[in-house]
Design a protein around this motif. Structure first.
Motif, PDB file in Angstrom:
ATOM      1  N   TYR A  10     -14.906  46.122  43.371  1.00  0.00           N
ATOM      2  CA  TYR A  10     -14.709  47.211  42.376  1.00  0.00           C
ATOM      3  C   TYR A  10     -15.217  48.100  42.704  1.00  0.00           C
ATOM      4  O   TYR A  10     -16.564  48.328  43.210  1.00  0.00           O
ATOM      5  CB  TYR A  10     -15.286  46.500  40.913  1.00  0.00           C
ATOM      6  N   VAL A  11     -14.751  49.513  42.679  1.00  0.00           N
ATOM      7  CA  VAL A  11     -15.039  50.847  43.258  1.00  0.00           C
ATOM      8  C   VAL A  11     -15.201  51.873  42.208  1.00  0.00           C
ATOM      9  O   VAL A  11     -14.068  51.969  41.445  1.00  0.00           O
ATOM     10  CB  VAL A  11     -14.369  51.246  44.615  1.00  0.00           C
ATOM     11  N   ASP A  12     -16.198  52.414  42.129  1.00  0.00           N
ATOM     12  CA  ASP A  12     -16.451  53.384  41.097  1.00  0.00           C
ATOM     13  C   ASP A  12     -17.231  54.621  41.740  1.00  0.00           C
ATOM     14  O   ASP A  12     -17.810  54.345  42.637  1.00  0.00           O
ATOM     15  CB  ASP A  12     -17.027  53.001  39.787  1.00  0.00           C
ATOM     16  N   GLY A  32     -20.021  53.257  44.737  1.00  0.00           N
ATOM     17  CA  GLY A  32     -20.384  51.903  44.899  1.00  0.00           C
ATOM     18  C   GLY A  32     -19.233  51.041  44.747  1.00  0.00           C
ATOM     19  O   GLY A  32     -18.033  51.221  44.125  1.00  0.00           O
ATOM     20  N   CYS A  33     -19.644  49.835  45.144  1.00  0.00           N
ATOM     21  CA  CYS A  33     -18.624  48.836  45.227  1.00  0.00           C
ATOM     22  C   CYS A  33     -19.257  47.518  44.963  1.00  0.00           C
ATOM     23  O   CYS A  33     -20.346  47.121  45.788  1.00  0.00           O
ATOM     24  CB  CYS A  33     -17.941  48.791  46.577  1.00  0.00           C
ATOM     25  N   VAL A  34     -18.808  46.796  43.948  1.00  0.00           N
ATOM     26  CA  VAL A  34     -19.366  45.389  43.585  1.00  0.00           C
ATOM     27  C   VAL A  34     -18.065  44.653  43.882  1.00  0.00           C
ATOM     28  O   VAL A  34     -17.201  44.526  43.610  1.00  0.00           O
ATOM     29  CB  VAL A  34     -19.938  45.345  42.189  1.00  0.00           C
ATOM     30  N   SER A  87     -22.976  39.225  42.107  1.00  0.00           N
ATOM     31  CA  SER A  87     -22.160  39.695  42.854  1.00  0.00           C
ATOM     32  C   SER A  87     -21.962  38.871  44.444  1.00  0.00           C
ATOM     33  O   SER A  87     -22.943  38.237  44.859  1.00  0.00           O
ATOM     34  CB  SER A  87     -22.210  41.252  43.382  1.00  0.00           C
ATOM     35  N   PHE A  90     -22.840  44.082  47.279  1.00  0.00           N
ATOM     36  CA  PHE A  90     -22.626  45.354  46.827  1.00  0.00           C
ATOM     37  C   PHE A  90     -22.814  46.317  47.867  1.00  0.00           C
ATOM     38  O   PHE A  90     -23.868  46.280  48.704  1.00  0.00           O
ATOM     39  CB  PHE A  90     -23.465  45.649  45.905  1.00  0.00           C
ATOM     40  N   PHE A  92     -23.142  50.748  48.667  1.00  0.00           N
ATOM     41  CA  PHE A  92     -22.911  52.012  47.961  1.00  0.00           C
ATOM     42  C   PHE A  92     -23.020  53.254  49.011  1.00  0.00           C
ATOM     43  O   PHE A  92     -23.557  52.748  49.961  1.00  0.00           O
ATOM     44  CB  PHE A  92     -23.991  52.406  47.046  1.00  0.00           C
ATOM     45  N   SER A 303     -19.726  47.965  38.413  1.00  0.00           N
ATOM     46  CA  SER A 303     -19.796  49.099  39.417  1.00  0.00           C
ATOM     47  C   SER A 303     -20.173  50.340  38.877  1.00  0.00           C
ATOM     48  O   SER A 303     -20.858  51.179  39.839  1.00  0.00           O
ATOM     49  CB  SER A 303     -18.461  49.529  40.052  1.00  0.00           C
ATOM     50  N   THR A 307     -23.403  52.503  40.516  1.00  0.00           N
ATOM     51  CA  THR A 307     -23.235  53.886  41.268  1.00  0.00           C
ATOM     52  C   THR A 307     -23.906  55.029  40.211  1.00  0.00           C
ATOM     53  O   THR A 307     -24.588  55.990  40.976  1.00  0.00           O
ATOM     54  CB  THR A 307     -21.625  54.235  41.013  1.00  0.00           C
TER      55      THR A 307
END
Length: 372
Positions: A10-12, A32-34, A87, A90, A92, A303, A307
């Protein structure tokens, strides 16, 4: 492609100002990515349901920026405890926009294609290029940095020439390890060619049809490209396949989809970025892509927390005076520093000035320990 994949990446993002790198209210861009297993989503829901309504927007969605600003103890718990526990891993990435402008000066005016006094060693990322970008960051006025940024976006040779001369004026008489003015003047007669090249990069359809102008050279695309490369390396190491899930963005949906598609279809190959770094093309483990609304995705909400909190550390805490730093400020900064310098989770592209500031804050951990 629409496979049932249990692992999602998951990227935000946070601090989005698109092509505008001179937004003083948002000096940093973070992504960021979780990476989360579907089996953990119920646990994520339980955790998010317990977060007070005061941190939610009008639609009931929790916003990480609200937590980062008003409850740093909760932010600390999310970053140091909950996300690491829930997670798979993760990641970032943080990019300082002002430093990106300084880097563009080096990339454009010292590229040997447009400068008679440089060579191919200026092509890839190197310590000398980073050092020179830091020099421009520390030396040039805000007005000149803003002017050169606008000129590069316009890709107009007259504007670029004018700001080129501004830079020459401001660095004259300042010592550097080589004759900087003379070397930079090697680009003077190539400004027209540089403008044409920049115009092509800035143009529509440079990656995918219908992509808005200037999209390709935003921090969003730069950071996304770096981040997904690290995600693929992690998945490859663990022999896991995953689907990428990105928060819906009208400007970037097409370009991110195009980048992912190209990376999946490309021949498997390591592409050199510098003498020490490679980017892995030809993805084999990040195998699918999906766009979702954050309000409909627990993973994206998680995410967003990651972030937004990370971006807050850079955008707010580092500008506080030492006597304004709370215990949570120092601990949050220290965690981000550790994740960036001692693990594979964090990656930053920031000026030496900012990295030194963070280092000084981290030293205060010792003072906190003495108080205990």
């Amino acid at each position: 492609m629409d496979k049932n994949i249990d692992i999602k990446a998951y990227v935000d993002e946070s601090g989005n100002s698109g092509k505008n790198l001179i937004d003083k209210k948002q000096p940093f861009f973070s992504m960021g990515c979780v990476i989360l297993n579907d089996s953990k989503l119920n646990d994520v829901k339980k955790y998010l349901d317990n977060i007070p309504n005061s941190f939610r927007d009008e639609h009931g969605e929790i916003k990480g920026n609200n937590i980062a600003c008003y409850d740093q103890a909760l932010a600390l718990q999310i970053i140091s405890e909950f996300i690491p526990e829930i997670s798979e891993v993760f990641f970032f990435s943080v990019l300082e926009k002002r430093f990106m402008i300084a880097g563009q000066i080096v990339e454009n005016f010292f590229d040997y294609v447009y400068n008679d006094k440089t060579d191919v060693s200026w092509t890839y990322k190197s310590k000398k290029k980073i050092k020179l970008a830091n020099f421009f960051y520390d030396t040039l006025s805000d007005e000149t940095l803003e002017s050169i940024h606008i000129a590069f976006l316009a890709a107009n040779s007259e504007q670029i020439k004018k700001t080129f001369n501004q830079i020459i004026t401001e660095i004259k008489g300042i010592d550097y390890e080589f004759d900087l003015v003379s070397t930079m003047l090697g680009a003077e007669k190539h400004i027209e060619s540089l403008a044409i090249s920049l115009s092509g990069v800035n143009a529509k359809n440079s990656i995918a049809k219908g992509v808005p102008k200037h999209t390709i050279n935003t921090p969003n695309v730069t950071t996304f490209f770096e981040l997904i490369g690290r995600v693929e390396k992690f998945l490859e190491y663990n022999k896991q396949e995953a689907k990428l899930v990105f928060d819906n963005s009208e400007q970037y949906n097409k370009v991110f989809n195009e980048l992912i598609t190209k990376m999946i279809k490309a021949l498997r190959k390591k592409v050199p970025i510098s003498a020490q770094e490679n980017f892995q093309a030809g993805f084999r483990y990040l195998i699918d892509y999906e766009v979702k609304e954050s309000k409909d995705s627990l993973g994206l909400q998680l995410s967003d927390l990651l972030t937004s909190i990370i971006n807050h550390v850079f955008s707010k805490i580092i500008y506080k005076q030492d006597d304004q730093l709370t215990k949570e400020d120092i601990l949050l900064t220290s965690i981000v520093y550790f994740l960036t310098t001692e693990s594979q989770s964090g990656y930053w592209t920031v000026s030496k000035t900012i990295s030194q500031r963070i280092g000084r804050i981290v030293i205060k951990i010792n003072e906190l320990e003495k108080i205990k």
